[in-house]
Design a protein around this motif. Structure first.
Motif, PDB file in Angstrom:
ATOM      1  N   ASN A 229       0.833  -1.200   0.000  1.00  0.00           N
ATOM      2  CA  ASN A 229       0.000   0.000   0.000  1.00  0.00           C
ATOM      3  C   ASN A 229       0.868   1.250   0.000  1.00  0.00           C
ATOM      4  OD1 ASN A 229      -2.385  -1.455   0.094  1.00  0.00           O
ATOM      5  ND2 ASN A 229      -2.533  -1.389   2.315  1.00  0.00           N
ATOM      6  N   GLY A 230       0.289   2.353  -0.509  1.00  0.00           N
ATOM      7  CA  GLY A 230       1.043   3.585  -0.646  1.00  0.00           C
ATOM      8  C   GLY A 230       1.063   4.454   0.590  1.00  0.00           C
ATOM      9  N   LEU A 231       1.630   5.620   0.434  1.00  0.00           N
ATOM     10  CA  LEU A 231       1.891   6.569   1.509  1.00  0.00           C
ATOM     11  C   LEU A 231       0.687   7.463   1.787  1.00  0.00           C
ATOM     12  CD1 LEU A 231       4.073   8.185   3.276  1.00  0.00           C
ATOM     13  CD2 LEU A 231       4.355   9.580   1.218  1.00  0.00           C
ATOM     14  N   ASN A 232       0.345   7.631   3.055  1.00  0.00           N
ATOM     15  CA  ASN A 232      -0.688   8.577   3.458  1.00  0.00           C
ATOM     16  C   ASN A 232      -0.032   9.711   4.250  1.00  0.00           C
ATOM     17  OD1 ASN A 232      -3.224   7.337   2.546  1.00  0.00           O
ATOM     18  ND2 ASN A 232      -2.655   5.679   3.934  1.00  0.00           N
ATOM     19  N   LYS A 233      -0.273  10.936   3.809  1.00  0.00           N
ATOM     20  CA  LYS A 233       0.327  12.116   4.448  1.00  0.00           C
ATOM     21  C   LYS A 233      -0.736  13.186   4.645  1.00  0.00           C
ATOM     22  CE  LYS A 233       4.444  13.087   4.553  1.00  0.00           C
ATOM     23  NZ  LYS A 233       5.460  13.131   5.616  1.00  0.00           N
ATOM     24  N   GLU A 234      -0.463  14.107   5.573  1.00  0.00           N
ATOM     25  CA  GLU A 234      -1.354  15.243   5.755  1.00  0.00           C
ATOM     26  C   GLU A 234      -1.288  16.154   4.529  1.00  0.00           C
ATOM     27  OE1 GLU A 234      -0.289  17.235   9.322  1.00  0.00           O
ATOM     28  OE2 GLU A 234      -0.911  15.598  10.638  1.00  0.00           O
ATOM     29  N   HIS A 242       9.550  15.720  -2.927  1.00  0.00           N
ATOM     30  CA  HIS A 242       9.826  14.636  -3.870  1.00  0.00           C
ATOM     31  C   HIS A 242       8.616  14.353  -4.767  1.00  0.00           C
ATOM     32  CE1 HIS A 242      12.802  13.992  -0.677  1.00  0.00           C
ATOM     33  NE2 HIS A 242      13.543  13.419  -1.604  1.00  0.00           N
ATOM     34  N   ARG A 243       8.898  13.840  -5.948  1.00  0.00           N
ATOM     35  CA  ARG A 243       7.816  13.437  -6.860  1.00  0.00           C
ATOM     36  C   ARG A 243       7.048  12.265  -6.257  1.00  0.00           C
ATOM     37  NH1 ARG A 243       8.713  15.471 -12.244  1.00  0.00           N
ATOM     38  NH2 ARG A 243      10.871  16.135 -12.586  1.00  0.00           N
ATOM     39  N   ILE A 244       5.733  12.226  -6.573  1.00  0.00           N
ATOM     40  CA  ILE A 244       4.890  11.141  -6.070  1.00  0.00           C
ATOM     41  C   ILE A 244       3.976  10.636  -7.183  1.00  0.00           C
ATOM     42  CG2 ILE A 244       3.166  12.791  -5.187  1.00  0.00           C
ATOM     43  CD1 ILE A 244       2.598  10.756  -2.927  1.00  0.00           C
ATOM     44  N   VAL A 245       3.828   9.310  -7.267  1.00  0.00           N
ATOM     45  CA  VAL A 245       2.883   8.696  -8.207  1.00  0.00           C
ATOM     46  C   VAL A 245       1.495   8.763  -7.580  1.00  0.00           C
ATOM     47  CG1 VAL A 245       2.290   6.658  -9.557  1.00  0.00           C
ATOM     48  CG2 VAL A 245       4.691   7.119  -8.998  1.00  0.00           C
ATOM     49  N   ASN A 246       0.572   9.459  -8.221  1.00  0.00           N
ATOM     50  CA  ASN A 246      -0.774   9.646  -7.702  1.00  0.00           C
ATOM     51  C   ASN A 246      -1.795   8.790  -8.442  1.00  0.00           C
ATOM     52  OD1 ASN A 246      -0.467  11.533  -5.557  1.00  0.00           O
ATOM     53  ND2 ASN A 246      -0.063  13.143  -7.066  1.00  0.00           N
ATOM     54  N   TYR A 247      -3.001   8.795  -7.913  1.00  0.00           N
ATOM     55  CA  TYR A 247      -4.119   8.023  -8.485  1.00  0.00           C
ATOM     56  C   TYR A 247      -4.314   8.335  -9.967  1.00  0.00           C
ATOM     57  CZ  TYR A 247      -8.884   6.160  -8.929  1.00  0.00           C
ATOM     58  OH  TYR A 247     -10.001   5.463  -9.326  1.00  0.00           O
ATOM     59  N   MET A 248      -4.380   9.646 -10.324  1.00  0.00           N
ATOM     60  CA  MET A 248      -4.677  10.012 -11.703  1.00  0.00           C
ATOM     61  C   MET A 248      -3.538   9.666 -12.648  1.00  0.00           C
ATOM     62  SD  MET A 248      -7.721  10.874 -11.881  1.00  0.00           S
ATOM     63  CE  MET A 248      -7.642  11.256 -13.640  1.00  0.00           C
ATOM     64  N   ASP A 249      -2.301   9.617 -12.159  1.00  0.00           N
ATOM     65  CA  ASP A 249      -1.187   9.175 -13.003  1.00  0.00           C
ATOM     66  C   ASP A 249      -1.420   7.749 -13.472  1.00  0.00           C
ATOM     67  OD1 ASP A 249       0.326  11.578 -12.597  1.00  0.00           O
ATOM     68  OD2 ASP A 249       0.956  10.820 -10.645  1.00  0.00           O
ATOM     69  N   VAL A 250      -1.884   6.908 -12.553  1.00  0.00           N
ATOM     70  CA  VAL A 250      -2.126   5.496 -12.861  1.00  0.00           C
ATOM     71  C   VAL A 250      -3.414   5.332 -13.663  1.00  0.00           C
ATOM     72  CG1 VAL A 250      -2.493   3.201 -11.847  1.00  0.00           C
ATOM     73  CG2 VAL A 250      -0.883   4.809 -10.787  1.00  0.00           C
ATOM     74  N   PHE A 251      -4.429   6.066 -13.280  1.00  0.00           N
ATOM     75  CA  PHE A 251      -5.743   5.947 -13.912  1.00  0.00           C
ATOM     76  C   PHE A 251      -5.692   6.304 -15.399  1.00  0.00           C
ATOM     77  CE2 PHE A 251      -9.754   7.812 -15.283  1.00  0.00           C
ATOM     78  CZ  PHE A 251     -10.692   6.896 -14.844  1.00  0.00           C
ATOM     79  N   ASN A 262       3.375  15.188 -11.762  1.00  0.00           N
ATOM     80  CA  ASN A 262       3.267  16.589 -11.352  1.00  0.00           C
ATOM     81  C   ASN A 262       3.172  16.758  -9.833  1.00  0.00           C
ATOM     82  OD1 ASN A 262       3.215  17.636 -14.034  1.00  0.00           O
ATOM     83  ND2 ASN A 262       1.095  16.946 -14.222  1.00  0.00           N
ATOM     84  N   GLY A 263       2.724  15.708  -9.139  1.00  0.00           N
ATOM     85  CA  GLY A 263       2.564  15.796  -7.698  1.00  0.00           C
ATOM     86  C   GLY A 263       3.894  15.724  -6.955  1.00  0.00           C
ATOM     87  N   ARG A 264       3.955  16.453  -5.851  1.00  0.00           N
ATOM     88  CA  ARG A 264       5.149  16.419  -4.997  1.00  0.00           C
ATOM     89  C   ARG A 264       4.727  16.357  -3.535  1.00  0.00           C
ATOM     90  NH1 ARG A 264      10.182  17.265  -7.106  1.00  0.00           N
ATOM     91  NH2 ARG A 264      10.263  17.873  -9.319  1.00  0.00           N
ATOM     92  N   ASP A 306      14.592  10.033  -6.213  1.00  0.00           N
ATOM     93  CA  ASP A 306      13.692   9.471  -5.206  1.00  0.00           C
ATOM     94  C   ASP A 306      12.245   9.811  -5.549  1.00  0.00           C
ATOM     95  OD1 ASP A 306      15.684   8.333  -3.642  1.00  0.00           O
ATOM     96  OD2 ASP A 306      16.043  10.203  -2.541  1.00  0.00           O
ATOM     97  N   VAL A 307      11.417   8.779  -5.744  1.00  0.00           N
ATOM     98  CA  VAL A 307       9.991   8.916  -6.056  1.00  0.00           C
ATOM     99  C   VAL A 307       9.235   7.987  -5.112  1.00  0.00           C
ATOM    100  CG1 VAL A 307       8.200   8.607  -7.812  1.00  0.00           C
ATOM    101  CG2 VAL A 307      10.462   9.434  -8.485  1.00  0.00           C
ATOM    102  N   CYS A 308       8.052   8.434  -4.644  1.00  0.00           N
ATOM    103  CA  CYS A 308       7.213   7.584  -3.799  1.00  0.00           C
ATOM    104  C   CYS A 308       5.838   7.429  -4.445  1.00  0.00           C
ATOM    105  CB  CYS A 308       7.086   8.165  -2.396  1.00  0.00           C
ATOM    106  SG  CYS A 308       6.102   9.668  -2.323  1.00  0.00           S
ATOM    107  N   PHE A 309       4.895   6.741  -3.758  1.00  0.00           N
ATOM    108  CA  PHE A 309       3.562   6.524  -4.334  1.00  0.00           C
ATOM    109  C   PHE A 309       2.503   6.713  -3.255  1.00  0.00           C
ATOM    110  CE2 PHE A 309       5.190   2.560  -2.836  1.00  0.00           C
ATOM    111  CZ  PHE A 309       4.114   1.801  -2.391  1.00  0.00           C
ATOM    112  N   SER A 310       1.323   7.173  -3.663  1.00  0.00           N
ATOM    113  CA  SER A 310       0.286   7.600  -2.730  1.00  0.00           C
ATOM    114  C   SER A 310      -0.534   6.425  -2.195  1.00  0.00           C
ATOM    115  CB  SER A 310      -0.646   8.603  -3.402  1.00  0.00           C
ATOM    116  OG  SER A 310      -1.580   7.933  -4.237  1.00  0.00           O
TER     117      SER A 310
END
Length: 416
Positions: A229-234, A242-251, A262-264, A306-310
Motif C-alpha cells: 500500500n502507498g503513503l498517506n500524508k497530511e 519529492h515526486r509522487i505517483v498519484n491516483y490520476m497518473d495510474v488511472f 506533477n505531484g510532490r 527518489d519517487v514515492c507513491f500515494s
C-alpha cells in the motif's frame, strides 16, 4: 479577414435575440425503460449531448414545449458544471429536464443560431456565467441572468461568416477526434487479440483462461509481484519535495515516467526507503466509486531520483523476469484480466481492492521476446494516437486564438 474600423457592432442583451427555456421537473415515477430520452445536466459533455447513459419517459403532448431537436443549444444551469454548453446533434427528439436550458431564437432573420453557439461557447460567456452563478450553496444560474448578459452583435451577414469560419475549425477538430477514436478502438482490439492469441500461433491449448497458444504459461499475479500500500500524508505535506505517483497518473495511462509526475510531497528518510519507486514497478488504482475504475494499471519505466507513491494506489514490485515490464501496464488492462480484477474487488460505499485480491488474478504469458513484439505493435498505434492528439490540439489552439478577435470585432470579416 482584415483589420478594419469597428462599425455596425451593437452592444445588446442576449435577451433581445433569444430566450433561455428551462426544462420540466420530471419525477422518478415518470421514468420508464424505453421511450423519449430525458436530457439531464450529466448528458452535456464536451460541447455535445451524450445520451449513452439516458433515462426515458412516455411521449406526451403536454411535454412538447420541453422537446429538443437537432441543432438546439443547451446550457447546464446548476451544479459544478454550471455554464457547460452542449449542441444537440441527434435525428430524434428528446425532452429537457429541469435546470437544463435551451436557447430559443426570437427572430432567425436577425440572429444566426450558429453564431449564438460560438458566442455562448466563448471564454467571455463562461466568465460571465461564473460571476453570476457563484454565491449560493452550489453554482446556479437563472434564465433571466443569462438573458441579461451583454455582448457585441455584428450584422447578420457577418454573424454567418464568423460562424462559418469557426464551424470549419470545429469540423476539423471533430474529424481528428473521430480518427483518434478509431485508433483507440483499434488499439483495444489489437491488444486483446495479441494478449490472448499472440503473434501468428496456430496450435492452441485449453486452460482455465480459455484457449491460449501451446507454448504460453499461466501465472498467478502473486507469483509475479509483491504488493504494498502507498503513503498517506497530511494535506500540508503536499505541493513541494519529492515526486509522487498519484491516483490520476495510474488511472489515465498504462505507462508513465518520472517526467509525467506533477505531484510532490515532503518525505522523511524513512518514508523514502519504505515507499520508494523503481523502474519497472507496476501500480494499480486501489479505491473508487465504481468497480470499473478499480485495478487500472500503469508501469513506471524511468526513475532516476527518489519517487514515492500515494495511498490511493498499490505498488506491485516484480519478483521474477517473466514479464517484459514495459508491457505490464497494458497487459493488466486487457479485457480478460480486467474482468477478473472487477470480480475480485469488494464493494460497500466504494469499490476496493488489495494485494491479496489482485494476487489471485491469472495471467497468460508468452516468451519475453514475443511480449516485446506485442509491445512494439501497441506502441506504434499509441504513437499514431499521440500524433493525432497533437493535431487536434493545434486546431483547438487555432480556434481559441481567433475566436475572441472575431466575436469582439477586433478583427472583422469581409462578407461577399
Amino acid at each position: 479577414m482584415s483589420e478594419v474600423t469597428q462599425v455596425n457592432y451593437e452592444f445588446k442583451k442576449l435577451g433581445e435575440y433569444l430566450k433561455l427555456k428551462g426544462g420540466y421537473a420530471f419525477k422518478s415515477s415518470d421514468f420508464i425503460d424505453q421511450g423519449i430520452p430525458i436530457i439531464r445536466i450529466s448528458n452535456i459533455k464536451n460541447n455535445i449531448v451524450d445520451l449513452s447513459k439516458s433515462i426515458f419517459c412516455k411521449e406526451s403532448e403536454t411535454l412538447e414545449e420541453f422537446s429538443v431537436s437537432n441543432g438546439d443549444i443547451l446550457l447546464a444551469m446548476s451544479g459544478a458544471t454550471t455554464g457547460k454548453i452542449g449542441r444537440y446533434k441527434l435525428p430524434f427528439k428528446s425532452y429537457l429536464n429541469q435546470r437544463v436550458g435551451c436557447f430559443k431564437l426570437l427572430d432567425s432573420n436577425s440572429t444566426d443560431i450558429n453564431f449564438i453557439y460560438h458566442l455562448v461557447s466563448s471564454d467571455e460567456f463562461a466568465e460571465k456565467i461564473l460571476i453570476d452563478a457563484i454565491g449560493g450553496a452550489q453554482p446556479n444560474i437563472s434564465s433571466s441572468q443569462v438573458e441579461g448578459m451583454f455582448f457585441k452583435f455584428p450584422p447578420l451577414t457577418e454573424q454567418k461568416k464568423i460562424s462559418s469560419i469557426l464551424t470549419s475549425v470545429d469540423e476539423a477538430i471533430e474529424n481528428t477526434q473521430n480518427q483518434i477514436d478509431k485508433l483507440q478502438n483499434l488499439k483495444k482490439a489489437t491488444m486483446n487479440e495479441l494478449l490472448t492469441k499472440g503473434t501468428g500461433h496456430t496450435g492452441l491449448k485449453d486452460t482455465e483462461l480459455g484457449k491460449i497458444p501451446k507454448n504460453w504459461e499461466i501465472f498467478s499475479t502473486s507469483g509475479l509481484y509483491e504488493f504494498k500500500n502507498g503513503l498517506n500524508k497530511e494535506k500540508k505535506a503536499f505541493g513541494r519535495g519529492h515526486r509522487i505517483v498519484n491516483y490520476m497518473d495510474v488511472f489515465s495511462r498504462p505507462e508513465i515516467s518520472e517526467e509525467d509526475l506533477n505531484g510532490r510531497v515532503q518525505l522523511s528518510k524513512n518514508e523514502i526507503e519504505r515507499f520508494s519507486v523503481s523502474s519497472g514497478d507496476l501500480f494499480f488504482t486501489r479505491t473508487s466509486e465504481t468497480p470499473l475504475e478499480i485495478g487500472l494499471s500503469s508501469v513506471i519505466t524511468k526513475v532516476s531520483e527518489d519517487v514515492c507513491f500515494s495511498g490511493f494506489i498499490l505498488r506491485a514490485k516484480p519478483v521474477n523476469k517473466k514479464i517484459f515490464t514495459k508491457l505490464s501496464g497494458r497487459l493488466y488492462r486487457c479485457d480478460y484480466i480486467r474482468k477478473q480484477i472487477v470480480r475480485t474487488c469488494s464493494y460497500t460505499t466504494r469499490a476496493l481492492t488489495n494485494g491479496t485480491s489482485l494476487g489471485k488474478v491469472l495471467v497468460a504469458l508468452p516468451s519475453i521476446e514475443e511480449q516485446k513484439e506485442i509491445y512494439t505493435v501497441l506502441k506504434s498505434i499509441e504513437k499514431n494516437i499521440e500524433d493525432k492528439q497533437i493535431e487536434k490540439n493545434k486546431y483547438i489552439f487555432l480556434k481559441k486564438s481567433i475566436m475572441q478577435d472575431l466575436l469582439t470585432g477586433k478583427i472583422r470579416v469581409q462578407v461577399g
